[in-house]
Every structure is written in C-alpha cells, then in structure tokens.
Scaffold this motif. Structure first.
Motif, PDB file in Angstrom:
ATOM      1  N   THR A   1      -7.041 -21.703 164.254  1.00 31.95           N
ATOM      2  CA  THR A   1      -6.891 -23.146 164.491  1.00 31.95           C
ATOM      3  C   THR A   1      -8.241 -23.766 164.853  1.00 31.95           C
ATOM      4  O   THR A   1      -9.212 -23.053 165.127  1.00 31.95           O
TER       5      THR A   1
ATOM      6  N   LYS B   1      -9.009 -24.926 167.520  1.00 33.71           N
ATOM      7  CA  LYS B   1      -9.379 -24.522 168.880  1.00 33.71           C
ATOM      8  C   LYS B   1      -9.913 -23.094 168.911  1.00 33.71           C
ATOM      9  O   LYS B   1     -10.292 -22.588 169.962  1.00 33.71           O
TER      10      LYS B   1
ATOM     11  N   ASP C   1      -7.993 -20.423 168.073  1.00 30.43           N
ATOM     12  CA  ASP C   1      -6.904 -19.463 168.283  1.00 30.43           C
ATOM     13  C   ASP C   1      -6.511 -18.816 166.959  1.00 30.43           C
ATOM     14  O   ASP C   1      -6.455 -19.490 165.927  1.00 30.43           O
TER      15      ASP C   1
ATOM     16  N   LEU D   1      -3.564 -17.358 164.819  1.00 34.04           N
ATOM     17  CA  LEU D   1      -2.102 -17.351 164.728  1.00 34.04           C
ATOM     18  C   LEU D   1      -1.680 -16.494 163.534  1.00 34.04           C
ATOM     19  O   LEU D   1      -2.217 -16.631 162.440  1.00 34.04           O
ATOM     20  N   GLU D   2      -0.695 -15.630 163.777  1.00 34.65           N
ATOM     21  CA  GLU D   2      -0.089 -14.845 162.689  1.00 34.65           C
ATOM     22  C   GLU D   2       1.245 -15.513 162.381  1.00 34.65           C
ATOM     23  O   GLU D   2       2.174 -15.437 163.186  1.00 34.65           O
ATOM     24  N   LEU D   3       1.343 -16.166 161.238  1.00 32.16           N
ATOM     25  CA  LEU D   3       2.503 -17.020 160.956  1.00 32.16           C
ATOM     26  C   LEU D   3       3.475 -16.371 159.977  1.00 32.16           C
ATOM     27  O   LEU D   3       3.148 -16.107 158.834  1.00 32.16           O
TER      28      LEU D   3
ATOM     29  N   PHE E   1       5.012 -23.182 161.180  1.00 27.68           N
ATOM     30  CA  PHE E   1       3.641 -23.696 161.058  1.00 27.68           C
ATOM     31  C   PHE E   1       2.956 -23.243 159.762  1.00 27.68           C
ATOM     32  O   PHE E   1       1.984 -23.857 159.327  1.00 27.68           O
TER      33      PHE E   1
ATOM     34  N   THR F   1      -7.935 -29.031 157.515  1.00 32.26           N
ATOM     35  CA  THR F   1      -8.162 -29.997 158.595  1.00 32.26           C
ATOM     36  C   THR F   1      -7.521 -29.577 159.913  1.00 32.26           C
ATOM     37  O   THR F   1      -7.809 -30.169 160.952  1.00 32.26           O
ATOM     38  N   LEU F   2      -6.649 -28.579 159.894  1.00 30.60           N
ATOM     39  CA  LEU F   2      -6.012 -28.088 161.131  1.00 30.60           C
ATOM     40  C   LEU F   2      -6.634 -26.778 161.587  1.00 30.60           C
ATOM     41  O   LEU F   2      -6.553 -26.418 162.763  1.00 30.60           O
TER      42      LEU F   2
ATOM     43  N   LYS G   1      -3.006 -33.338 163.923  1.00 27.37           N
ATOM     44  CA  LYS G   1      -4.362 -32.777 163.822  1.00 27.37           C
ATOM     45  C   LYS G   1      -4.962 -32.596 165.218  1.00 27.37           C
ATOM     46  O   LYS G   1      -5.586 -31.565 165.504  1.00 27.37           O
TER      47      LYS G   1
ATOM     48  N   VAL H   1      -3.565 -31.875 167.907  1.00 26.80           N
ATOM     49  CA  VAL H   1      -2.990 -30.700 168.587  1.00 26.80           C
ATOM     50  C   VAL H   1      -3.753 -29.430 168.201  1.00 26.80           C
ATOM     51  O   VAL H   1      -4.067 -28.589 169.043  1.00 26.80           O
ATOM     52  N   PHE H   2      -4.042 -29.304 166.904  1.00 18.33           N
ATOM     53  CA  PHE H   2      -4.651 -28.062 166.418  1.00 18.33           C
ATOM     54  C   PHE H   2      -6.179 -28.113 166.441  1.00 18.33           C
ATOM     55  O   PHE H   2      -6.831 -27.075 166.432  1.00 18.33           O
TER      56      PHE H   2
END
Lengths: 462, 462
Positions: free
Chosen positions: A169, A171, A173, A175-177, A190, A200-201, A445, A447-448
C-alpha cells in the motif's frame, strides 16, 4: 524531498538504481506521446519487501513514485513527467509456484504476458487474456488497468483471472489478498479495489492467476456485412447458437489500410462497409454444422454479403491478421484514438451519432472503426488528413473529444473501456463517474496512500 | 437516538412501518439462532430515494440500521439484536428493464432468487447462481454476502453475475456503479467493494444482472469412492475431460441420514466412504462417450467402486436429491456448521487434520462432511450426540472451533467460504484476514459510513 538521501537510504545494489538520461527517458514513459518523461531516478526492486522498503522511505522523504511495467499503456498511466522516482518491475519477473490441482500459478508483477501464456501452454492450460501488446506488457500493469483484449466475450477481463494479489500500500504495508481461493466471504475484497486502480493505492508485486483449459479446434469466420445494424444482429444470432470465443468488427476503412499495407490477404472478393471476425471452438461436426446453418440463414436474410471460414490453424491465423494488424497499420496515419464502451443495445445509435458529429464538424476527417463488439467496446480512430499539421490535427481532435464524450455520456457509457484513465483521460473522468463517486475515490485513496505519493496525478488530482 | 421523531420525520405511509412484536421478531432475525432479535422498528421503503431518505435521517437521529432481505443468512449478518431499525427490501421486488442484446436485467434488491431464475427461463436464458434457499433469499442479500452455491465451478460466485449496482452509502449518497458495462476502466470499481460487504458500507437497492445461456442436456453422475484422496483425483480427471457444471461430494454419514429419512433413493448397492455428484452438459454423444470412458478408466484404477449416470431429467433431479437434502436432513441432529475453504491442493491434508482433531478430542462426536469440492469449499457438520445437552454441545463445539480455524489458518484458507462473517464468524475474522487488513477495512468503512450506523457490529467491531 531529498532524492540523494532517499537513494542512499535504500541501501540497494548499484545496479538497482539508474539515473542516466537514457534510462530516465526509457523507463519514464509508456506508449503515449503526450507528456515528456522527466523522472528523477529509476529503481529496480527484486522482492516485495524491497518494494515496501522503497514506499516507506518515499513517505519519509516525500518522494512521489510511479510504477513501471511493460510501458505499453495508452493513457499515460505509467509516465513520470514530474520528477517522480520510477519503480520498475523488470527484475521481478519470476514465475513461481504452479498449483496444478487448482489450475493456478503465482507470478511476480514483472512477468511478461506472453511468458505467462507460454507457461500455461507448456502445462497444457491457457492464459485467457490476449491483446496486441502481449509480447511486452507485464502482468502487474495488466492488473492495474484491468486489461481486456480479444477474448473477453468468453473469459472476461484480467479481473476474472486474478485469484490473489500481493500488494504494497501507499503506507508501505504488505497485504496478501485472497490467497487464491475461489470462495472467501470474509469482508471487503480489496483485491478488486487494487485491480484497475492504476497504481494509485499501492503497487502490485505478485498475483495468483487462474489458468483455463486449452480451447479446442478454434475456428474463425470473417463476414462481409452491409451495415452496422447487421453487425449487432449477427452478434445476437451467432451468440445464441455458438459459444463464441471472440466477436470483433472493423470497417472498410480499416480493411483498405491493412490490405494496402500488405499486412493481410483479402478474405473474399466482395467489398462491404463492415466486417465481422468471429471465433468459436469447433468441438464437433455438429458445432460446425450449426455455424454453417446460421451463416446460410443470415445470408438469406441479407445480413451477410460474403464470408469465409478457417479450415486450418494456418487459415485461422491468416484471418486474425485482418483484425490484429489494424493498430499497427493505421499508426502511420497519426490516428487520434478513443476507446469507449456502451451497452450493446445502444451501439448502433452511438455509432450513428458520432459519424454525424464528425461529418457535420470535420468533413475532411476520415474515421476508422474497429473493436470488441461483443463487449460493447469500440475503438474510434480519427485519421489525420495530409493537409493538416500534427499540432493542428490534435487540437481539432481535442474539440471532437467533447462531442464524443458527450455522446458517451448520453448513452451512459465509459470513456475508457480498457485503456485506463492515467493522465490522458483524467479531464474526462466525470463523463463516466459522478462527482460524488470521484469524491469517494479520493477518500479511499487517502486511506491507502495518505501522503499521496503513489502515482500522483493519475486518474484524478488529489 | 430519538426513534419516535425519526419514524415521524420519514413521512412514510403507515403500512411502511411496523413496530408490533410479531413483526419485530419476524424481520429482526435470519436463519441463525444464536442471537435474540430485538429491533426497534421495521421500515419498508419502496424506492432508492426512500432508502437514501432513511439513511440521511438515521444519521441525523443516530439510529443504527440493519438491512433485511430473505433472512436466510447463516452468519447472523441480518439479525437486529441491539435496538436497531430494520430496513426490509420486501416492497422493492420489481424486475425492471430487460436488455435483450446485452443478456442483462435490472432487478430491485428484494427480488427473490427463484423469481429471477424463472424470469431468465422465460427469456430462454439462465440465472447461474443456485442454492438451497433460492426460494426465499433475495438478490440484495445474495450480493451482500457474494453468495455461492452449486454452480460456482462453472459460473463463479454472485460477484461474477453483477454488471452494475445502485447503492445508498452510509452517508445517504446514491451511487450508480458501473452501469452494466462489461468493460469500464475508469478508476476504482466500487461495485466489487459493495459485493460481499454485508451491508456495512451501505445498502444495495438495485442490480444489473448478467444472464447466461441455458445449459444443454444437463447430465449427472453419482460415484461411490473409496477415500477422499480419490475424490480429489476424480475432480482432476473429470475436470480435464469435461466442462463440469458441478462437482459436489458428501460422505457416507450424510448419505445414511438422507436415505434413512427417505429423502432420496439409494443410487446403487455398493456402500463407500465418500460419494461424488458431478454434472456436465451432454451437448453431444461424443461428450457422453468421453464421460463413460473416464468413468471406466477410473473404475479400473480403483478410484470408483460404483456409479450411476442420469438418463433423463427425472433421474437428474433424483440424483441431485442425494446432495440437496443433506442440510434439511441433518438439521434434526442440531449440527454445528462450519463453512470453510482451502486450496484444492490442500483439501486431503485438511480433512485428515480435522478428523484427527475430532477423534483425539471429541471421540463421541459424529462428523458429516459435504460440500462444493470443485471450489475447495467444505461444509463441516458436527452432529450432537444424544447424550449431550444442546448447551453443553455448543460449548464443546466452540472449543472445537479454535482447532478447526487453526487448521484453516495452517493451510491459509477461509473461515467463511460463502456464508459471510456477520456476527457468528466475527471473533474468527483474523484467522483469514491479517490485523493490518482489518484496520484498512475499518478505515474504508469510515469513508462510506462515517457515523457507523450501517449494520454496526457485523463483520468487525468499529
């Protein structure tokens, strides 16, 4: 922003960072030519953890990042024109674990589409997304624009093939989605938010891809059609009778250019205003008989004036050249390209409206239509007249745009069916998405990517 | 919170609001029995605008809202146990515009699944999502839990059928998402964010649904199988040879219960530990020959001990009863249900691990397995021994849960494959989603529902 400190803090191998002008020019752009590339540096991470490290440091140093895949985009989604640091996935191109029982494979974002297609073939399976740039485009970019292509009518968009994603992300982070599962009803998916988000995220670093069964005995027909209304009727008739794997169309302007350039052979003597290329799996003689029977009825009904069906793999490829060479062929005419979609029910009226607009306002412009008609997706190409300079031509096309997108809006269509928004379509986003939707997009956007460093200025301005 | 003022401010017809105790009890719950219903009122909006009006006023008056569809959920996602106001979609059940050329229909959220299936049949098309509660479940609820069922292996989850959504966000904004297009690459696809969100971001009021071609000559086989490993091998063999429309399994415990209850006829004399029900379209004699040939080879290889194939539509329905009556049949044994999924490659080890756990810790428990094996989706049912009280049994099952979900986590699976999270799975969400993912979920919820009034306390606590 402190670029030198940022690059030093990365502690990467020297060969993972390029700042020479040739490299900046090469990795700073995609296939669009509207914006001059001007990145500050190109970084080549080798792992997801390195991508996360880059993003965390970029936040610290207020560095904006642009993701870079095969750089075949047509909306300037991967162009770095504002001093950004480009994150290239060229060194993350491993094909990982193959899950045979699940018909699934894990790939890094930098794997070339064609390499995945070939891997699937070697496993006697099939990667169902295919389009003109498959020899250069990377999977990460395909996912980030939800790439479409010529087999969508049967297999869906890239979105349909994605069973899991690893993302970093904005930030930093990881993430395993979704982990490759067909069924997983545990809160917000997500994965689908990152598909089509154009970086963009956050950045996609790996994907779990569903592979399909190999198609059997693919067979193509090319049909000469007297008018566009008949094209839509043929889609209905053949669509009901056969399991189509493709239903493409092009107009006589496109065919003329392709034949004149010697890129394909004339399919038959009769010349008609429109042509259809359809494809299906001839799994049995019954299916071939059905195809012939529909063909004959449509000829009797005046929907088809002439036609040909492939009898071999060689002929199949020959017929496909009629459709697949169009983009390359017309590129010498400096075409102004639009990639729009509307519901199939509106296709005929939509084309009529656009042709009227161009005839009324720009009588010296030649239009070339082709596209994935089975998906309601039209590629509208305006060809530059010899009498106009390139600058004057593009300026006039910008004015046509307003009319074209007003017409898209009239039929509640999309201003970008499969090419994404990037920078070139950004001014027109509100023709397809409402102002309130765009506000929610900006909030998501944030948020991520709270500092707005991920592909800033693409899709919308923050 | 001022309920009286809220209800008065709505200015709805009196028949659109119910507060009698029978109604509160009826519309305040779903099929789960873990939580006592305790809503304050039930409201029946008739239009999207009325839903938006409800949500805006609920924000003003600090009223929490719970969406209510067919109330067939199995995770308490639609239970109002905390004084909430229930928004029922019972009066929004119109089937709207049918787009023939696009094979698409617009429906309101309250349309019953079976009504949509019948509408599709009347148009000589097919709505591909089907499951035991299709006679009661509503489309809005199906979409909000991304319902699965028995045809996922061919047609995908509910998600796959949704071409557009009308939603009311938790702020009371109406969003029209995607407009029915197959191709639309214009920013974040919020349609997919609302699918499976269990009403926590907003309420779905309408959907544009893709319809499929009618399947041809559906034919089922029921196979007696000596062990679970063979079940997985059969999936591979038949999956490669045929275009399967279903691949279900059940164990001998399930068959015993169904036969004892007289809900179906014995398929053949041989009794085996496991059974497979597979289905395909017998579009030609060649396909039937292929099916028989795979069957014979698998018999020779010891993967199948006995089998039967349907020869008519009547026999097809008879064979399906073996699988479809299981849930109803075992309900008298007060089963403790789990609905989990893992990758197909892990299925065998996963089942072995669970059986060992139950044998070691709860030797007096009888286990019944069935499920959608082609999707990696297993329904694990623990049957109550006569010797245990219901309370003691459920208390012990809660302890089994920890072991089951630890095993799901070991294989990176899902604690809820198709039933959603609601309240019953909420304590276990972090077995499938990482803590950081859950934080992002909460932040995304805050974007769409800043006051936390939409189905509060479902999926996660805010």
């Amino acid at each position: 922003m402190n670029l030198t400190q940022f690059l030093a803090d990365l502690q990467f191998d020297p060969n993972q960072i390029k700042t020479d002008s040739d490299s900046l020019n090469n990795w700073g752009k995609d296939w669009t030519k509207h914006f001059a590339p001007a990145p500050s540096a190109i970084i080549f991470p080798k792992t997801t953890e390195q991508v996360a490290h880059i993003v965390r440091l970029a936040n610290t140093h207020s560095i904006c990042l642009v993701p870079s895949g095969g750089r075949t985009g047509l909306s300037a989604g991967a162009v770095a024109s504002n001093g950004e640091v480009v994150v290239s996935f060229d060194k993350m191109n491993a094909i990982g674990t193959f899950y045979e029982a699940d018909q699934m494979v894990e790939v890094e974002a930098g794997v070339i589409t064609k390499a995945l297609q070939e891997f699937a073939n070697a496993k006697n399976l099939y990667y169902a997304v295919d389009f003109a740039s498959s020899g250069s485009s990377q999977i990460g970019g395909n996912i980030s624009t939800n790439a479409g292509g010529i087999k969508v009518i049967r297999y869906g968009m890239t979105r349909n093939q994605i069973l899991g994603l690893t993302v970093v992300t904005g930030k930093g982070d990881i993430l395993e989605l979704n982990g490759g599962m067909l069924k997983n009803a545990t809160g917000y998916d997500f994965r689908h938010l990152f598909i089509g988000a154009e970086g963009t995220l956050g950045f996609i670093t790996k994907a779990l891809i569903k592979l399909e069964k190999q198609p059997v005995n693919l067979t193509a027909m090319v049909l000469g059609v007297p008018n566009f209304e008949s094209v839509v009727t043929l889609l209905d008739r053949f669509g009901k009778a056969l399991n189509l794997t493709a239903f493409e169309f092009f107009d006589s302007v496109a065919l003329d250019k392709v034949l004149s350039a010697g890129h394909a052979k004339e399919p038959f003597d009769t010349r008609t205003p429109f042509y259809v290329l359809l494809e299906f799996e001839a799994v049995s003689d019954d299916v071939l008989d059905t195809a012939m029977s529909v063909f004959e009825t449509c000829c009797e009904d005046g929907l088809i004036e002439d036609g040909v069906m492939s009898q071999s793999v060689g002929q199949l490829h020959e017929l496909w050249k009629l459709r697949e060479s169009i983009s390359e062929t017309i590129s010498v005419f400096t075409p102004y390209k639009n990639d729009v979609s509307v519901l199939i029910v509106h296709l005929g009226d939509f084309i009529d409206d656009i042709e009227q607009i161009v005839k009324d306002n720009y009588p010296d412009f030649e239009i070339c239509w082709f596209g994935h008609i089975g998906d309601g997706n039209l590629h509208l190409n305006i060809l530059k007249p010899d009498t106009l300079s390139k600058d004057d031509f593009f300026a006039k096309c910008q004015m046509v745009n307003k009319y074209v997108f007003d017409t898209v809006k009239k039929y509640k269509g999309s201003i970008s069916a499969e090419h994404g928004v990037g920078m070139t379509k950004k001014p027109y986003l509100d023709y397809t998405r409402s102002p309130i939707e765009i506000e929610y997009m900006k909030a998501v956007k944030a948020v991520f990517d709270p500092n707005g460093i991920m592909n800033r200025g693409k899709v919308f301005d923050i």
